[in-house]
Design a protein around this motif. Structure first.
Motif, PDB file in Angstrom:
ATOM      1  N   ALA A 157      17.217  17.609 -11.062  1.00 49.38           N
ATOM      2  CA  ALA A 157      16.009  16.920 -11.521  1.00 49.38           C
ATOM      3  C   ALA A 157      16.218  15.410 -11.543  1.00 49.38           C
ATOM      4  O   ALA A 157      15.298  14.637 -11.199  1.00 49.38           O
ATOM      5  CB  ALA A 157      15.624  17.426 -12.906  1.00 49.38           C
ATOM      6  N   ALA A 158      17.414  14.959 -11.938  1.00 49.85           N
ATOM      7  CA  ALA A 158      17.682  13.527 -11.984  1.00 49.85           C
ATOM      8  C   ALA A 158      17.667  12.912 -10.594  1.00 49.85           C
ATOM      9  O   ALA A 158      17.169  11.790 -10.404  1.00 49.85           O
ATOM     10  CB  ALA A 158      19.036  13.281 -12.652  1.00 49.85           C
ATOM     11  N   ILE A 159      18.181  13.633  -9.608  1.00 51.44           N
ATOM     12  CA  ILE A 159      18.164  13.125  -8.232  1.00 51.44           C
ATOM     13  C   ILE A 159      16.720  13.012  -7.735  1.00 51.44           C
ATOM     14  O   ILE A 159      16.332  12.006  -7.118  1.00 51.44           O
ATOM     15  CB  ILE A 159      18.989  14.045  -7.316  1.00 51.44           C
ATOM     16  CG1 ILE A 159      20.469  14.020  -7.726  1.00 51.44           C
ATOM     17  CG2 ILE A 159      18.844  13.634  -5.852  1.00 51.44           C
ATOM     18  CD1 ILE A 159      21.320  15.076  -7.040  1.00 51.44           C
ATOM     19  N   LYS A 160      15.921  14.018  -8.020  1.00 57.35           N
ATOM     20  CA  LYS A 160      14.518  13.986  -7.600  1.00 57.35           C
ATOM     21  C   LYS A 160      13.772  12.838  -8.269  1.00 57.35           C
ATOM     22  O   LYS A 160      12.997  12.112  -7.615  1.00 57.35           O
ATOM     23  CB  LYS A 160      13.850  15.311  -7.930  1.00 57.35           C
ATOM     24  CG  LYS A 160      14.338  16.494  -7.097  1.00 57.35           C
ATOM     25  CD  LYS A 160      13.642  17.785  -7.514  1.00 57.35           C
ATOM     26  CE  LYS A 160      14.081  18.961  -6.659  1.00 57.35           C
ATOM     27  NZ  LYS A 160      13.451  20.235  -7.086  1.00 57.35           N
ATOM     28  N   ALA A 161      13.996  12.646  -9.563  1.00 58.88           N
ATOM     29  CA  ALA A 161      13.309  11.576 -10.280  1.00 58.88           C
ATOM     30  C   ALA A 161      13.726  10.204  -9.758  1.00 58.88           C
ATOM     31  O   ALA A 161      12.880   9.305  -9.600  1.00 58.88           O
ATOM     32  CB  ALA A 161      13.593  11.686 -11.772  1.00 58.88           C
ATOM     33  N   GLN A 162      15.023  10.036  -9.485  1.00 62.97           N
ATOM     34  CA  GLN A 162      15.480   8.750  -8.952  1.00 62.97           C
ATOM     35  C   GLN A 162      14.932   8.499  -7.558  1.00 62.97           C
ATOM     36  O   GLN A 162      14.584   7.356  -7.216  1.00 62.97           O
ATOM     37  CB  GLN A 162      17.010   8.716  -8.923  1.00 62.97           C
ATOM     38  CG  GLN A 162      17.596   7.387  -8.476  1.00 62.97           C
ATOM     39  CD  GLN A 162      17.232   6.250  -9.403  1.00 62.97           C
ATOM     40  OE1 GLN A 162      17.357   6.359 -10.612  1.00 62.97           O
ATOM     41  NE2 GLN A 162      16.776   5.138  -8.837  1.00 62.97           N
ATOM     42  N   ALA A 163      14.801   9.544  -6.755  1.00 61.69           N
ATOM     43  CA  ALA A 163      14.233   9.389  -5.412  1.00 61.69           C
ATOM     44  C   ALA A 163      12.785   8.910  -5.485  1.00 61.69           C
ATOM     45  O   ALA A 163      12.340   8.109  -4.656  1.00 61.69           O
ATOM     46  CB  ALA A 163      14.320  10.703  -4.644  1.00 61.69           C
ATOM     47  N   ASP A 164      12.054   9.386  -6.474  1.00 63.32           N
ATOM     48  CA  ASP A 164      10.680   8.934  -6.642  1.00 63.32           C
ATOM     49  C   ASP A 164      10.608   7.477  -7.076  1.00 63.32           C
ATOM     50  O   ASP A 164       9.655   6.761  -6.759  1.00 63.32           O
ATOM     51  CB  ASP A 164       9.965   9.799  -7.691  1.00 63.32           C
ATOM     52  CG  ASP A 164       9.643  11.192  -7.172  1.00 63.32           C
ATOM     53  OD1 ASP A 164       9.563  11.355  -5.935  1.00 63.32           O
ATOM     54  OD2 ASP A 164       9.479  12.104  -7.993  1.00 63.32           O
ATOM     55  N   GLU A 165      11.638   7.010  -7.785  1.00 60.71           N
ATOM     56  CA  GLU A 165      11.626   5.656  -8.342  1.00 60.71           C
ATOM     57  C   GLU A 165      12.213   4.625  -7.390  1.00 60.71           C
ATOM     58  O   GLU A 165      11.629   3.576  -7.119  1.00 60.71           O
ATOM     59  CB  GLU A 165      12.386   5.649  -9.667  1.00 60.71           C
ATOM     60  CG  GLU A 165      12.403   4.318 -10.371  1.00 60.71           C
ATOM     61  CD  GLU A 165      13.105   4.415 -11.709  1.00 60.71           C
ATOM     62  OE1 GLU A 165      14.212   3.841 -11.853  1.00 60.71           O
ATOM     63  OE2 GLU A 165      12.553   5.082 -12.610  1.00 60.71           O
ATOM     64  N   LEU A 166      13.438   4.909  -6.887  1.00 61.03           N
ATOM     65  CA  LEU A 166      14.131   3.951  -6.012  1.00 61.03           C
ATOM     66  C   LEU A 166      15.293   4.665  -5.344  1.00 61.03           C
ATOM     67  O   LEU A 166      16.201   5.141  -6.017  1.00 61.03           O
ATOM     68  CB  LEU A 166      14.657   2.766  -6.836  1.00 61.03           C
ATOM     69  CG  LEU A 166      15.423   1.685  -6.073  1.00 61.03           C
ATOM     70  CD1 LEU A 166      14.473   0.914  -5.148  1.00 61.03           C
ATOM     71  CD2 LEU A 166      16.120   0.739  -7.040  1.00 61.03           C
ATOM     72  N   CYS A 167      15.276   4.735  -4.025  1.00 61.97           N
ATOM     73  CA  CYS A 167      16.334   5.454  -3.298  1.00 61.97           C
ATOM     74  C   CYS A 167      17.517   4.572  -2.944  1.00 61.97           C
ATOM     75  O   CYS A 167      18.626   5.077  -2.776  1.00 61.97           O
ATOM     76  CB  CYS A 167      15.757   6.064  -2.013  1.00 61.97           C
ATOM     77  SG  CYS A 167      14.847   7.585  -2.289  1.00 61.97           S
TER      78      CYS A 167
END
Length: 459
Positions: free
Chosen positions: A78-88
């Motif tokens: 979930a943290a990887i998905k959330a970070q991808a939505d914010e800034l990759c």
């Protein structure tokens, strides 16, 4: 009871295509290219993975001792998905919350005098940078490392490696010298007790320091607990403290390689916590985020940071502190704290792996010794217990011996992914494996070891 993991619907055609494309296009590390056919993995959850035919395997390797939290941990995913939505992506000269939070959490786990983190993408790069820092900080060039060690596959990392994987690329790089660390079962010092082994290994190391010229030595690099390279060689009490004293006496930096054993693997956050010894530099990787996105680094002592306050440090990489990797590290460390994973690994070692492996050793003549702690153990296989002849000799380390392949196959046929290297079968499942799954994996190893017993040489 074991956790029942349901694989996705079998798809044999897809699996066949994956293997065909692999054979046609992948240049695979560490193996002979011709004729190698990998097991195609379709998915995983917890301590289990499955192939495209729907066969389930209990992962007792943690994928090169990486997946400390197992497969598909929901908080990390979930943290990887959330970070991808914010800034990759963000370059190293900028900063972002995921990067700074990961560095803070890692530094808080380290000794008080180690407060900065240089992020890399692999353990090999971490070793390269730690050695570079030590050399620049001391103004010295030479590095001491142990036999029965592995520190990585890049240029400097492979040169300081002590195990046979170094041989084919060993060009005798200037500035590397090796010594024997403690290994009581095969003691190079003819010791009979842990206390003798500790004292004699330290005396030997001091002799090497003196003979190599103490004023030329920048650092001693040690795997705190040599992992699959040495066979989980837990150092005797007093050894690491003795190495620290020698380094202090001669002005040498001490680098602990925690790439495999850090972040809960031994039942402590760092393996050196078992002996309360402070290094100057710590390299880490693997378990910091369960390997979900490549991340590694160096924890840097304040005194070494001071060396670079008025001059730039000559090193770094485009992906240093990658946001997706750092976000996964924050989630992994947080989950390990919340779920008591480190404490669970310690409990497994004391109550499951230690006792059960001792019982297995009693049943199988091919088992010379079992050793380990937490969720990392080694079963040392022999052809004869009296002579302690290795089950697989070192003469041809670039390929598994036929009988080793048979043992590997015996494990796979019982639904177990093994961790096998040379004459040792390692027990390295996820640190959060359930007690039931741990018992089940050991039972499957117990059955598979009949293959090793067939190679035993009678008196």
């Amino acid at each position: 009871m074991s956790v029942v993991v349901k694989p996705s619907a079998p798809d044999s055609d897809r699996g066949r295509n994956v293997i065909e494309d692999d054979s046609a296009h992948i240049f695979r590390p560490w193996v002979i290219q011709g004729g190698f056919q990998p097991l195609a993995i379709a998915g995983g959850e917890g301590s289990w993975v499955w192939d495209y035919q729907g066969n389930r395997f209990l992962d007792f390797s943690s994928q090169l001792v990486v997946a400390n939290l197992g497969h598909g941990h929901p908080k990390v995913v979930a943290a990887i998905k959330a970070q991808a939505d914010e800034l990759c992506l963000i370059a190293p000269m900028f900063t972002t919350e995921a990067r700074t939070e990961a560095a803070r959490l890692i530094a808080e786990l380290a000794p008080e005098t180690l407060n900065r983190v240089l992020f890399t993408t692999s353990g090999s790069e971490a070793i390269e940078n730690a050695i570079r820092m030590a050399r620049l900080h001391t103004g010295r060039h030479k590095i001491l490392s142990a036999y029965n060690s592995f520190h990585g596959s890049t240029n400097t990392a492979i040169q300081i490696t002590g195990d046979p994987r170094r041989w084919s690329t060993d060009t005798a790089t200037a500035g590397v010298a090796r010594f024997f660390g403690p290994y009581l079962y095969r003691s190079p010092f003819h010791s009979e007790t842990p206390e003798q082994e500790c004292a004699r290994a330290l005396a030997h190391l001091e002799q090497v320091i003196v003979q190599e010229g103490a004023k030329t030595i920048a650092a001693v690099v040690l795997e705190t607990v040599p992992g699959t390279s040495g066979g989980v060689l837990v150092p005797p009490d007093g050894y690491l403290a003795g190495v620290r004293d020698l380094c202090d006496r001669y002005g040498i930096m001490l680098i602990f390689d925690e790439i495999m054993v850090g972040f809960g693997r031994t039942g402590r956050w760092f393996a050196f916590d078992h002996w309360d010894v402070r290094p100057d530099l710590v390299t880490f990787a693997k378990g910091v985020n369960s390997g979900y996105v490549p991340l590694a680094g160096v924890i840097v002592g304040d005194h070494i940071v001071d060396t670079f306050r008025q001059r730039p440090y000559p090193g770094g990489g485009t992906y240093s502190g990658h946001p997706l990797a750092c976000a996964s590290a924050v989630a992994a460390i947080t989950a390990m704290k919340e779920e008591g994973v480190v404490e669970h690994a310690a409990w497994l070692g004391e109550n499951v792996f230690g006792p059960r492996l001792a019982e297995i050793a009693e049943r199988h003549p091919s088992v010379g010794e079992v050793r380990g702690l937490g969720a990392i153990w080694a079963i040392e296989l022999v052809r004869n217990r009296s002579t302690r002849r290795m089950w697989v000799d070192y003469e041809n380390p670039d390929r598994l011996a036929p009988h080793a392949m048979q043992l590997f196959g015996a494990c796979l046929s019982r639904g177990l992914l093994p961790n096998l290297y040379l004459n040792r079968l390692h027990v390295t499942p996820p640190c959060n494996i359930s007690a039931a799954d741990a018992e089940e994996g050991l039972a499957r190893i117990d059955q598979a070891l009949a293959v090793a017993d067939q190679q035993y040489e009678q008196e």
